[in-house]
Design an enzyme around this catalytic site. Sequence first.
Site, short mmCIF file in Angstrom:
data_model
loop_
_atom_site.label_atom_id
_atom_site.label_comp_id
_atom_site.label_asym_id
_atom_site.label_seq_id
_atom_site.Cartn_x
_atom_site.Cartn_y
_atom_site.Cartn_z
N ARG A 1 0.85 -1.19 0.00
CA ARG A 1 0.00 0.00 0.00
C ARG A 1 0.89 1.24 0.00
NH1 ARG A 1 -3.80 -2.41 -1.74
NH2 ARG A 1 -5.81 -2.69 -0.73
N HIS B 1 -1.67 1.27 -9.61
CA HIS B 1 -2.44 0.37 -8.73
C HIS B 1 -3.31 -0.59 -9.54
CE1 HIS B 1 -4.10 -0.01 -4.39
NE2 HIS B 1 -4.23 -1.15 -5.03
C1 GLV Z 1 -6.08 -4.07 -4.41
O1 GLV Z 1 -5.21 -3.34 -4.06
C2 GLV Z 1 -6.71 -5.01 -3.51
O2 GLV Z 1 -6.49 -4.90 -2.29
O3 GLV Z 1 -7.44 -5.90 -3.98
#
Ligand code: GLV
Length: 303
Positions: A218, A266
């Site tokens: 993250r 992401h």
């Molecule tokens: C994406 O980052 C997820 O947590 O699925």
Amino acid sequence: MALLLHSTPERGAVWGRIFADAGEGFIADEAGVTDPALVTHLACWTPPADLARYPNLRTVICVGAGTDHFPPLPPGVALSRTLAPGIEAMVRDWVVMAVLALHRDLPAYLEDAARGAWQPRPARLARSRRVGIMGMGRIGRLAAESLGALGFSVAGYSRSGAPVEGVAVFGADRLDDFLAGADILVCLLPLTDRTRRMMNDAFLARLPAGAGLVQAGRGAQLDMDALRRALDSGRLSAAMLDVTDPEPLPADHWAWTDPRVLITPHVAAHTDAAEGARHALAVIRADRDGQPVPGLVDRSRGY
Ligand code: GLV
């Protein structure tokens, strides 16, 4: 008993078919809720604002793997994160791609290519490169297996240091040793109070000189200014990030144009709609049968 989905109409259509085949109650969106008391399960990436509207809500199902963005839920409501082979395989693929990219100097070759410079560099065998994976959950273990099969020397780190077959796993008490042996560091940790801003100057300084960093955890775990300083000092040679702080990364952020940093927005994993629906069905059935709920999140632990 019905599951309410809070997602897109396209996903709603896929989930609707699967729930109809399974004979389970399904409401495709909040506009379709005629009686809030019918809603026992809710599946979403970000929950709707007013969960107290649903007096019989038992479980909220996050359609992704990470749940750090979820607010506290009403008392008695459980949280499940989606365990789906597709998510795990996709993140594994992204991590393997990133490790190989750093192992084979892709950032430097992309910089050369932008200038039309044909400039071969020395290459190393995978077996001479030590990859350290932080986070030995399902995805970490899968990545360790694939990277090991490619010949990398793989070690793992987890808070508990619980053993994993075929991988040397370091616990929190041996973080220094783990970092000192990570030529390429891969972060797959969940975001918790312990991991927020974990990758700061002091942390990065414990890596071998010229290490590579692969970040698929993250964004808030990595201090982006510390990343820049580590690149400038040569502590890090390059980094590949799928998550950043902040997200989206502003168009004028230094990391976009720094040739030592490769960024994807992401996207390491997307939850396949059908897999998400099948996980939700498993949750509903386990709930009904009084069995442990798959993917249950321990909110005090944060994952
Ligand atoms: C994406 O980052 C997820 O947590 O699925």
